[in-house]
Write a protein that holds these residues in place. Structure first.
Motif, PDB file in Angstrom:
ATOM      1  N   GLY A   1      24.397 -18.963 116.167  1.00 49.96           N
ATOM      2  CA  GLY A   1      23.075 -18.408 116.401  1.00 49.96           C
ATOM      3  C   GLY A   1      22.059 -19.434 116.857  1.00 49.96           C
ATOM      4  N   THR A   2      20.798 -19.011 116.897  1.00 43.81           N
ATOM      5  CA  THR A   2      19.691 -19.851 117.368  1.00 43.81           C
ATOM      6  C   THR A   2      18.561 -19.796 116.349  1.00 43.81           C
ATOM      7  OG1 THR A   2      20.253 -19.308 119.659  1.00 43.81           O
ATOM      8  CG2 THR A   2      18.087 -20.277 119.264  1.00 43.81           C
ATOM      9  N   ALA A   3      17.942 -20.957 116.094  1.00 47.11           N
ATOM     10  CA  ALA A   3      16.814 -21.035 115.172  1.00 47.11           C
ATOM     11  C   ALA A   3      15.684 -21.820 115.827  1.00 47.11           C
ATOM     12  CB  ALA A   3      17.232 -21.689 113.857  1.00 47.11           C
ATOM     13  N   LYS A   4      14.490 -21.710 115.249  1.00 46.19           N
ATOM     14  CA  LYS A   4      13.317 -22.400 115.790  1.00 46.19           C
ATOM     15  C   LYS A   4      12.614 -23.162 114.680  1.00 46.19           C
ATOM     16  CE  LYS A   4       9.600 -20.020 116.799  1.00 46.19           C
ATOM     17  NZ  LYS A   4       8.633 -19.135 117.496  1.00 46.19           N
ATOM     18  N   VAL A   5      12.302 -24.445 114.958  1.00 45.62           N
ATOM     19  CA  VAL A   5      11.474 -25.249 114.067  1.00 45.62           C
ATOM     20  C   VAL A   5      10.044 -25.128 114.578  1.00 45.62           C
ATOM     21  CG1 VAL A   5      11.124 -27.509 113.029  1.00 45.62           C
ATOM     22  CG2 VAL A   5      13.414 -26.844 113.804  1.00 45.62           C
ATOM     23  N   HIS A   6       9.128 -24.658 113.737  1.00 47.25           N
ATOM     24  CA  HIS A   6       7.753 -24.435 114.210  1.00 47.25           C
ATOM     25  C   HIS A   6       6.743 -24.826 113.141  1.00 47.25           C
ATOM     26  CE1 HIS A   6       7.609 -20.471 111.985  1.00 47.25           C
ATOM     27  NE2 HIS A   6       8.915 -20.566 112.170  1.00 47.25           N
ATOM     28  N   ASP A   7       5.474 -24.919 113.571  1.00 41.91           N
ATOM     29  CA  ASP A   7       4.393 -25.389 112.685  1.00 41.91           C
ATOM     30  C   ASP A   7       4.749 -26.757 112.117  1.00 41.91           C
ATOM     31  OD1 ASP A   7       3.033 -22.879 112.997  1.00 41.91           O
ATOM     32  OD2 ASP A   7       4.417 -22.027 111.525  1.00 41.91           O
ATOM     33  N   ILE A   8       5.177 -27.654 113.015  1.00 42.45           N
ATOM     34  CA  ILE A   8       5.669 -28.967 112.599  1.00 42.45           C
ATOM     35  C   ILE A   8       4.503 -29.910 112.332  1.00 42.45           C
ATOM     36  CG2 ILE A   8       7.165 -30.904 113.217  1.00 42.45           C
ATOM     37  CD1 ILE A   8       8.492 -29.007 115.271  1.00 42.45           C
TER      38      ILE A   8
END
Length: 312
Positions: A258-265
């Motif tokens: 699958g695919t994931a997103k790292v955000h609000d870093i």
């Protein structure tokens, strides 16, 4: 069990429960571990890390014989309609043993399940016997009896006997068909060989990913293998939060599918561009070293399967 099960009758203690309705269609019995061990509640982000830690402590308690991998083993497949496949898949969804399986492993398991018809009043499982089969009820009503006392029941969509797939231990309850039943079942040997062969095929790729983690890269092969064995698989739905920014870090993740997103870093003035993650990418590694607060959110862009390692 097998074909002889319809000839075995139970003639006394179950009758009072024969016409009772199952209180919950997905009720299961024969538990020895908490339910939903690796299942990720959609509305409780972060809770899965406690479940991963618990799984890590429990996994060493499984005492079925070690699996000797048979390279010639082929997972059996029995024909099923798409409706039946979907039904079994939904019936397995909330069971902790199967919640950690990948999509491919779940489908192999479903394909391997054998249909069995049971007549009313037949003994399916005898309390105290060493278990071998796990069952899903497609149709009918099954009573659970412990020491002669009716303790529960299940109907369509219910399941029982799952610990037999992991443990060589006595059955915790007697299970009796209150009505004619249509069941699907799978045995320990098939289940464990399927998982062992599938994991062996993936093991080298997992070792290669672990070698990419800076603080693991210098470990010898035996330690890498031990870390690999300690990994727990957790599946996430599209949109699920895998990591919450600000939470204490206790679990390290490798994205398997699958695919994931790292955000609000970052915090304050130190903000960074979102990052996309795909298979073999890893995140949360500092959790194993420091346990410091998470510096970003991580969310599943698609349905994801992650390999997880608890600091415990």
């Amino acid at each position: 069990m097998g074909s002889c099960v319809s000839k075995q009758k139970v003639v006394g203690h179950y009758r009072n429960g024969r016409n009772e309705q199952a209180k919950e269609s997905n009720q299961t019995f024969d538990r020895g571990l908490p339910q939903n061990e690796d299942r990720v509640p959609k509305k409780k982000p972060g809770n899965h890390e406690e479940q991963i830690k618990l799984h890590a402590r429990l996994r060493n308690n499984i005492f079925a014989q070690p699996v000797k991998i048979n390279d010639d083993f082929t997972t059996p497949s029995y024909p099923k309609s798409e409706d039946v496949i979907q039904f079994i898949d939904e019936s397995l969804a909330d069971n902790f043993i199967f919640a950690s399986l990948s999509v491919r492993e779940r489908r192999l398991l479903i394909d391997a399940m054998i249909p069995e018809r049971i007549f009313a009043a037949s003994l399916i499982i005898q309390q105290g016997d060493i278990g071998d089969y796990f069952y899903v009820v497609e149709d009918g009503h099954v009573a659970f009896i412990v020491d002669g006392n009716h303790v529960g029941a299940c109907a369509r969509g219910g399941s029982f006997g799952e610990l037999a797939l992991l443990y060589n231990c006595p059955r915790a309850a007697t299970c009796v068909a209150n009505t004619d039943c249509r069941l699907w079942k799978v045995d320990q040997h098939t289940f464990r060989q399927m998982l062992a062969n599938n994991m062996a095929n993936q093991q080298k790729g997992i070792h290669d990913v672990l070698r990419m983690v800076p603080f693991l890269s210098e470990l010898d092969d035996s330690l890498i293998a031990k870390i690999s064995d300690a990994l727990t698989t957790v599946n996430f739905h599209e949109g699920d939060r895998i990591i919450n920014k600000g939470d204490e870090g206790e679990v390290f993740y490798i994205l398997r599918e699958g695919t994931a997103k790292v955000h609000d870093i970052g915090f304050g003035d130190s903000q960074y561009v979102d990052q996309q993650l795909g298979p073999s990418d890893f995140f949360g590694e500092r959790a194993l070293l420091t346990g410091e607060a998470r510096g970003a959110n991580v969310s599943a862009v698609t349905a994801c399967s992650c390999l997880c390692l608890s600091r415990d």
